[in-house]
Design a protein around this motif. Structure first.
Motif, short mmCIF file in Angstrom:
data_model
loop_
_atom_site.label_atom_id
_atom_site.label_comp_id
_atom_site.label_asym_id
_atom_site.label_seq_id
_atom_site.Cartn_x
_atom_site.Cartn_y
_atom_site.Cartn_z
N THR A 82 0.96 -1.25 0.09
CA THR A 82 0.17 -0.17 0.15
C THR A 82 0.82 1.46 -0.23
O THR A 82 1.41 1.28 1.21
CB THR A 82 -1.34 0.03 1.70
OG1 THR A 82 -1.87 -1.04 1.24
CG2 THR A 82 -2.12 1.11 1.21
N VAL A 83 0.61 2.11 -1.14
CA VAL A 83 1.34 3.31 -0.98
C VAL A 83 0.79 4.89 -0.45
O VAL A 83 -0.87 4.45 -0.79
CB VAL A 83 2.23 3.95 -1.88
CG1 VAL A 83 2.07 5.04 -2.44
CG2 VAL A 83 2.82 2.59 -3.35
N VAL B 4 4.23 -1.27 3.30
CA VAL B 4 3.16 0.37 3.62
C VAL B 4 4.54 1.11 3.08
O VAL B 4 5.58 0.92 3.72
CB VAL B 4 2.52 0.44 4.60
CG1 VAL B 4 2.26 2.48 4.16
CG2 VAL B 4 2.12 0.22 5.48
N VAL B 5 4.18 1.32 1.83
CA VAL B 5 5.33 2.49 1.53
C VAL B 5 5.16 4.58 1.33
O VAL B 5 3.45 4.47 0.84
CB VAL B 5 6.16 2.55 -0.70
CG1 VAL B 5 6.81 3.30 -1.33
CG2 VAL B 5 6.25 0.94 -0.61
N PHE B 6 5.49 5.04 2.01
CA PHE B 6 4.94 6.04 2.22
C PHE B 6 6.19 6.95 1.21
O PHE B 6 7.03 6.73 0.71
CB PHE B 6 5.92 6.62 3.97
CG PHE B 6 5.03 6.42 5.03
CD1 PHE B 6 3.88 6.53 5.54
CD2 PHE B 6 5.90 4.65 5.38
CE1 PHE B 6 3.79 5.73 6.11
CE2 PHE B 6 5.47 4.62 6.26
CZ PHE B 6 4.09 4.48 6.79
N ILE C 169 10.56 8.89 0.81
CA ILE C 169 10.38 7.45 0.28
C ILE C 169 10.95 6.34 0.85
O ILE C 169 12.37 6.32 1.42
CB ILE C 169 10.89 6.80 -1.49
CG1 ILE C 169 11.46 5.78 -1.98
CG2 ILE C 169 12.47 8.46 -1.38
CD1 ILE C 169 11.82 5.72 -3.46
N TYR C 170 9.89 5.04 1.42
CA TYR C 170 10.30 4.77 2.11
C TYR C 170 9.15 3.80 2.90
O TYR C 170 8.10 3.77 2.14
CB TYR C 170 10.88 4.67 4.04
CG TYR C 170 9.94 5.53 4.68
CD1 TYR C 170 10.00 4.43 5.82
CD2 TYR C 170 10.13 6.82 4.90
CE1 TYR C 170 8.82 5.35 7.11
CE2 TYR C 170 8.50 7.49 5.78
CZ TYR C 170 8.84 6.49 6.84
OH TYR C 170 7.93 6.84 7.53
N ALA C 171 9.61 2.79 2.77
CA ALA C 171 8.87 1.17 3.26
C ALA C 171 8.81 0.51 4.76
O ALA C 171 10.13 0.31 4.93
CB ALA C 171 9.23 0.16 2.29
N ILE C 172 7.50 -0.22 5.15
CA ILE C 172 7.99 -0.62 6.87
C ILE C 172 6.63 -1.75 6.33
O ILE C 172 6.02 -1.93 5.70
CB ILE C 172 6.95 0.07 7.63
CG1 ILE C 172 5.65 0.91 7.06
CG2 ILE C 172 8.24 2.01 7.60
CD1 ILE C 172 5.49 1.46 8.86
#
Length: 395
Positions: free
Chosen positions: A51-52, A132-134, A205-208
């Motif tokens: 999910t972005v 989740v990608v911010f 741009i980062y993902a968790i």
């Protein structure tokens, strides 16, 4: 003041400054060189639902190109969701998103405006992806950016991964120095990630892992540091992939950067006082990295003042007179870089950027102490618009 206490103050200040800006980065570089560069080769095509998330306020002018950029990502379409939280938008942001027919795109029209942190908490409560990608509304991802970020999570110890933000080159002397600072900052994050974990991520741009997210207070300023640190204290790693790229067309000119940097440094003060347990070795294995990377920089302006003041009281020695001349020359070059802003000659641009960033540290403290009940997101967005409007006329 007697000479010996002045000498102690001088050398302690100099040692603190050296460690903060040179010693710690060199130490991390050495430590990283002894580790296998595992994050350099992310597994391609890892099958995670993603999910972005974009928190947006009045982004009608650029939200559709941004969503189209994300939909064009080289990632399995059936595994990609885009979730935009409109935080009290008063323009056509929501209507434009709803005009899209793609079922992968969802918009949450949230009113009244309550700030970015609140919008992120809302988004994470509704996100369906394993990851989740911010993202932000302004930047653009490379087509393989999401796949590269997702590829790191086949390692169970990975809790978050930051990509790299590529910023358009500045045209002024101070801006050129800030460009150099940003390159050094990204190099430091890569060394930290190879050693153990980066301290924070790049918010654009980062993902968790969604399961590791913990809601953050609505007034949180540095969500892109607090969220990864909350994951790190749970025992997971924070990686950094310099090949997962986002591009930002906005340069690091001082007029814009002073607002962002002041807010960032105010966020560091907020984090320091709100999460003191992160400096306890038995609570946070990254305590010394956090101290060295973030909090010692807050002390740097005071160390610079101590260095100059103690040096001025040691004029009985030719050696110290020479050092004082060197300090005065450095600040003179910084002033030259600020006044004669055209060009990026390093002897002017680097001192100008160094002094500018340390001055912003003091401004950040003042900003933190006087901040009102308005959210950090609202303050930053309004200030950003005031700065960007004059610049747009020159394009």
């Amino acid at each position: 003041m007697p000479a010996i206490p002045c000498q102690i103050l001088f050398w302690l200040s100099l040692a603190g400054l050296f460690y903060t800006f040179a010693g710690y980065p060199l130490l991390m570089l050495c430590l990283a060189s002894k580790k296998r560069a595992a994050d350099d080769n992310a597994a391609a095509g890892a099958a995670f639902a993603v999910t972005v998330v974009i928190a947006a306020h009045n982004e009608a002018a650029q939200i559709l190109p941004r969503i189209e950029n994300l939909l064009a990502s080289r990632y399995p379409p059936q595994l990609l969701q885009i979730l935009v939280v409109s935080d009290g938008s008063t323009d056509q942001t929501v209507q434009k998103i709803r005009s899209l027919s793609d079922p992968r795109v969802q918009v949450i029209d949230h009113s009244p405006r309550q700030g970015k942190a609140h919008a992120l908490n809302l988004a994470l409560s509704l996100a369906s992806g394993d990851l989740v990608v911010f993202a932000d509304a302004r930047q653009r991802f490379e087509p393989d950016a999401i796949a590269r970020l997702a590829g790191h999570f086949h390692r169970p110890e990975t809790g978050a991964v930051s990509g790299e933000l590529v910023i358009a080159s500045a045209g002024t002397a101070a801006g050129g120095g800030i460009d150099a600072y940003w390159r050094l900052e990204k190099s430091l994050r890569l060394s930290e990630a190879r050693h153990d974990s980066a301290i924070g991520c790049t918010g654009a741009i980062y993902a968790i892992r969604r399961s590791l997210y913990r809601p953050i207070p609505d007034d949180t300023i540095l969500d892109d540091v607090v969220i990864p640190m909350q994951i790190a204290v749970q025992g997971f790693r924070i990686g950094f992939d310099p090949a997962a790229l986002a591009h930002d067309p906005q340069t690091l000119e001082p007029a814009r950067e002073k607002i962002r940097k002041r807010r960032t440094l105010a966020g560091n003060y907020q984090m320091l006082f709100r999460h003191p347990a992160w400096l306890l070795p038995w609570r946070d294995r990254l305590w010394w990295q956090l101290l060295s990377h973030k909090y010692l920089r807050l002390a740097a302006p005071f160390l610079l003042l101590l260095l100059l003041g103690s040096n001025a009281l040691l004029l009985h020695s030719f050696f110290y007179r020479l050092l004082l001349f060197g300090q005065c020359l450095f600040y003179g070059l910084a002033a030259g870089g600020a006044v004669f802003s055209a060009g990026k000659f390093p002897p002017f641009s680097l001192p100008a950027a160094f002094v500018f960033l340390n001055w912003m540290s003091l401004a950040g403290l003042w900003h933190y102490l006087r901040q009102s009940n308005r959210s950090g997101w609202e303050q930053n967005h309004d200030e950003k618009k005031r700065v960007e409007k004059p610049a747009a006329k020159n394009v």
